[in-house]
Motif scaffolding. Structure first.
Motif, PDB file in Angstrom:
ATOM      1  N   GLY A  19      72.827  56.231  99.276  1.00  0.00           N
ATOM      2  CA  GLY A  19      73.184  54.850  98.962  1.00  0.00           C
ATOM      3  C   GLY A  19      73.820  54.701  97.590  1.00  0.00           C
ATOM      4  N   VAL A  20      73.257  55.368  96.597  1.00  0.00           N
ATOM      5  CA  VAL A  20      73.828  55.310  95.243  1.00  0.00           C
ATOM      6  C   VAL A  20      75.205  55.966  95.231  1.00  0.00           C
ATOM      7  CG1 VAL A  20      73.538  56.121  92.864  1.00  0.00           C
ATOM      8  CG2 VAL A  20      71.606  55.148  94.089  1.00  0.00           C
ATOM      9  N   THR A  21      75.375  57.027  95.991  1.00  0.00           N
ATOM     10  CA  THR A  21      76.686  57.678  96.081  1.00  0.00           C
ATOM     11  C   THR A  21      77.712  56.724  96.672  1.00  0.00           C
ATOM     12  OG1 THR A  21      75.626  59.825  96.386  1.00  0.00           O
ATOM     13  CG2 THR A  21      77.938  59.666  96.990  1.00  0.00           C
ATOM     14  N   LEU A  22      77.336  56.031  97.734  1.00  0.00           N
ATOM     15  CA  LEU A  22      78.266  55.085  98.358  1.00  0.00           C
ATOM     16  C   LEU A  22      78.618  53.946  97.411  1.00  0.00           C
ATOM     17  CD1 LEU A  22      76.840  54.882 101.984  1.00  0.00           C
ATOM     18  CD2 LEU A  22      78.954  55.964 101.229  1.00  0.00           C
ATOM     19  N   ILE A  23      77.624  53.394  96.728  1.00  0.00           N
ATOM     20  CA  ILE A  23      77.878  52.299  95.788  1.00  0.00           C
ATOM     21  C   ILE A  23      78.758  52.782  94.632  1.00  0.00           C
ATOM     22  CG2 ILE A  23      76.776  50.782  94.100  1.00  0.00           C
ATOM     23  CD1 ILE A  23      74.415  50.591  96.097  1.00  0.00           C
ATOM     24  N   ALA A  24      78.481  53.966  94.116  1.00  0.00           N
ATOM     25  CA  ALA A  24      79.276  54.497  93.003  1.00  0.00           C
ATOM     26  C   ALA A  24      80.714  54.772  93.424  1.00  0.00           C
ATOM     27  CB  ALA A  24      78.627  55.769  92.464  1.00  0.00           C
ATOM     28  N   THR A  25      80.918  55.254  94.645  1.00  0.00           N
ATOM     29  CA  THR A  25      82.289  55.505  95.087  1.00  0.00           C
ATOM     30  C   THR A  25      83.045  54.207  95.347  1.00  0.00           C
ATOM     31  OG1 THR A  25      81.468  55.828  97.340  1.00  0.00           O
ATOM     32  CG2 THR A  25      81.859  57.802  96.031  1.00  0.00           C
ATOM     33  N   VAL A  26      82.343  53.175  95.802  1.00  0.00           N
ATOM     34  CA  VAL A  26      83.001  51.876  95.966  1.00  0.00           C
ATOM     35  C   VAL A  26      83.426  51.331  94.604  1.00  0.00           C
ATOM     36  CG1 VAL A  26      82.566  49.462  96.593  1.00  0.00           C
ATOM     37  CG2 VAL A  26      81.933  51.279  98.163  1.00  0.00           C
ATOM     38  N   ILE A  27      82.553  51.439  93.612  1.00  0.00           N
ATOM     39  CA  ILE A  27      82.894  50.986  92.259  1.00  0.00           C
ATOM     40  C   ILE A  27      84.054  51.812  91.694  1.00  0.00           C
ATOM     41  CG2 ILE A  27      82.040  50.872  89.884  1.00  0.00           C
ATOM     42  CD1 ILE A  27      79.291  50.154  91.085  1.00  0.00           C
ATOM     43  N   LEU A  28      84.015  53.112  91.933  1.00  0.00           N
ATOM     44  CA  LEU A  28      85.090  53.988  91.467  1.00  0.00           C
ATOM     45  C   LEU A  28      86.418  53.615  92.120  1.00  0.00           C
ATOM     46  CD1 LEU A  28      85.620  56.502  89.697  1.00  0.00           C
ATOM     47  CD2 LEU A  28      85.147  57.889  91.714  1.00  0.00           C
ATOM     48  N   ALA A  29      86.406  53.343  93.423  1.00  0.00           N
ATOM     49  CA  ALA A  29      87.631  52.946  94.125  1.00  0.00           C
ATOM     50  C   ALA A  29      88.148  51.609  93.616  1.00  0.00           C
ATOM     51  CB  ALA A  29      87.364  52.864  95.623  1.00  0.00           C
ATOM     52  N   TRP A  30      87.231  50.681  93.314  1.00  0.00           N
ATOM     53  CA  TRP A  30      87.657  49.390  92.782  1.00  0.00           C
ATOM     54  C   TRP A  30      88.291  49.545  91.403  1.00  0.00           C
ATOM     55  CZ3 TRP A  30      85.899  46.634  88.484  1.00  0.00           C
ATOM     56  CH2 TRP A  30      86.441  45.355  88.367  1.00  0.00           C
ATOM     57  N   LEU A  31      87.701  50.400  90.575  1.00  0.00           N
ATOM     58  CA  LEU A  31      88.266  50.624  89.244  1.00  0.00           C
ATOM     59  C   LEU A  31      89.662  51.227  89.319  1.00  0.00           C
ATOM     60  CD1 LEU A  31      85.167  51.986  87.292  1.00  0.00           C
ATOM     61  CD2 LEU A  31      86.350  49.821  86.912  1.00  0.00           C
ATOM     62  N   ILE A  32      89.897  52.068  90.309  1.00  0.00           N
ATOM     63  CA  ILE A  32      91.212  52.694  90.444  1.00  0.00           C
ATOM     64  C   ILE A  32      92.224  51.699  91.001  1.00  0.00           C
ATOM     65  CG2 ILE A  32      92.501  54.475  91.693  1.00  0.00           C
ATOM     66  CD1 ILE A  32      89.993  56.228  91.383  1.00  0.00           C
ATOM     67  N   THR A  33      91.827  50.911  92.010  1.00  0.00           N
ATOM     68  CA  THR A  33      92.771  49.940  92.579  1.00  0.00           C
ATOM     69  C   THR A  33      93.066  48.799  91.615  1.00  0.00           C
ATOM     70  OG1 THR A  33      90.970  48.771  93.692  1.00  0.00           O
ATOM     71  CG2 THR A  33      92.157  50.435  94.966  1.00  0.00           C
ATOM     72  N   ALA A  34      92.119  48.452  90.755  1.00  0.00           N
ATOM     73  CA  ALA A  34      92.355  47.409  89.754  1.00  0.00           C
ATOM     74  C   ALA A  34      93.076  47.968  88.532  1.00  0.00           C
ATOM     75  CB  ALA A  34      91.028  46.777  89.340  1.00  0.00           C
ATOM     76  N   GLU A  35      93.410  49.232  88.559  1.00  0.00           N
ATOM     77  CA  GLU A  35      94.108  49.934  87.497  1.00  0.00           C
ATOM     78  C   GLU A  35      93.376  49.866  86.157  1.00  0.00           C
ATOM     79  OE1 GLU A  35      98.144  48.567  87.391  1.00  0.00           O
ATOM     80  OE2 GLU A  35      98.574  49.392  89.376  1.00  0.00           O
ATOM     81  N   LYS A  36      92.059  49.843  86.218  1.00  0.00           N
ATOM     82  CA  LYS A  36      91.247  49.919  85.003  1.00  0.00           C
ATOM     83  C   LYS A  36      90.940  51.372  84.657  1.00  0.00           C
ATOM     84  CE  LYS A  36      89.178  45.434  85.642  1.00  0.00           C
ATOM     85  NZ  LYS A  36      89.884  44.646  84.677  1.00  0.00           N
ATOM     86  N   MET A  37      91.189  52.247  85.624  1.00  0.00           N
ATOM     87  CA  MET A  37      90.962  53.671  85.431  1.00  0.00           C
ATOM     88  C   MET A  37      92.085  54.415  86.158  1.00  0.00           C
ATOM     89  SD  MET A  37      87.469  55.830  86.057  1.00  0.00           S
ATOM     90  CE  MET A  37      87.478  55.887  87.818  1.00  0.00           C
TER      91      MET A  37
END
Length: 141
Positions: A26-44
């Motif tokens: 569950g933590v892996t899934l949540i962390a990957t969703v946050i990571l994907a959001w950071l990349i699509t929002a161009e914050k990372m």
């Protein structure tokens, strides 16, 4: 040797490990969703995906093994390492199922998972300090 009376608050080893592995996933899934959001929002940038995945794996292993050891309440070192090992096997099976068995970077993942669960196991090894002001129980007042 002091015999402890059961309190009824701990659960079985297999149930605790199962809950720990589910927390890991569950933590892996949540962390990957946050990571994907950071990349699509161009914050990372896309170049930082590897570092983000490493943080996600380490955090997942720490939280999952801590949850399992807290749920079981005993055998902390063994429970943490077993939880980390089963989590790694889950990651291997997900790789085989969804990515056609492209096992790239699985050595680094193994190191991170074992390091995360090992840190949690080592945190529980410290000695328990006894209180200096113990109240003695007397048979007769």
């Amino acid at each position: 040797m002091k015999i402890k009376m059961p309190t009824g608050r701990s659960s079985g080893v297999s149930v605790g490990i199962l809950i720990g592995v589910l927390v890991c996933v569950g933590v892996t899934l949540i962390a990957t969703v946050i990571l994907a959001w950071l990349i699509t929002a161009e914050k990372m940038g896309e170049s930082a995906v590897g570092y983000g995945a490493m943080v996600a794996l380490l955090l997942s292993a720490i939280l999952g093994s801590w949850t399992a050891s807290a749920k079981i309440g005993r055998l902390r070192t063994q429970v943490c390492l077993i939880t980390g090992g089963i989590y790694y096997l889950v990651l291997l099976s997900i790789t085989a199922l969804f990515f056609g068995g492209q096992y790239q970077g699985m050595g680094v993942a193994a190191i991170l998972v074992i390091a995360g669960s090992g840190v949690t196991a080592l945190l529980g090894i410290r000695e328990k300090k006894s209180r200096k002001n113990k109240i003695k129980k007397r048979a007769f007042c």
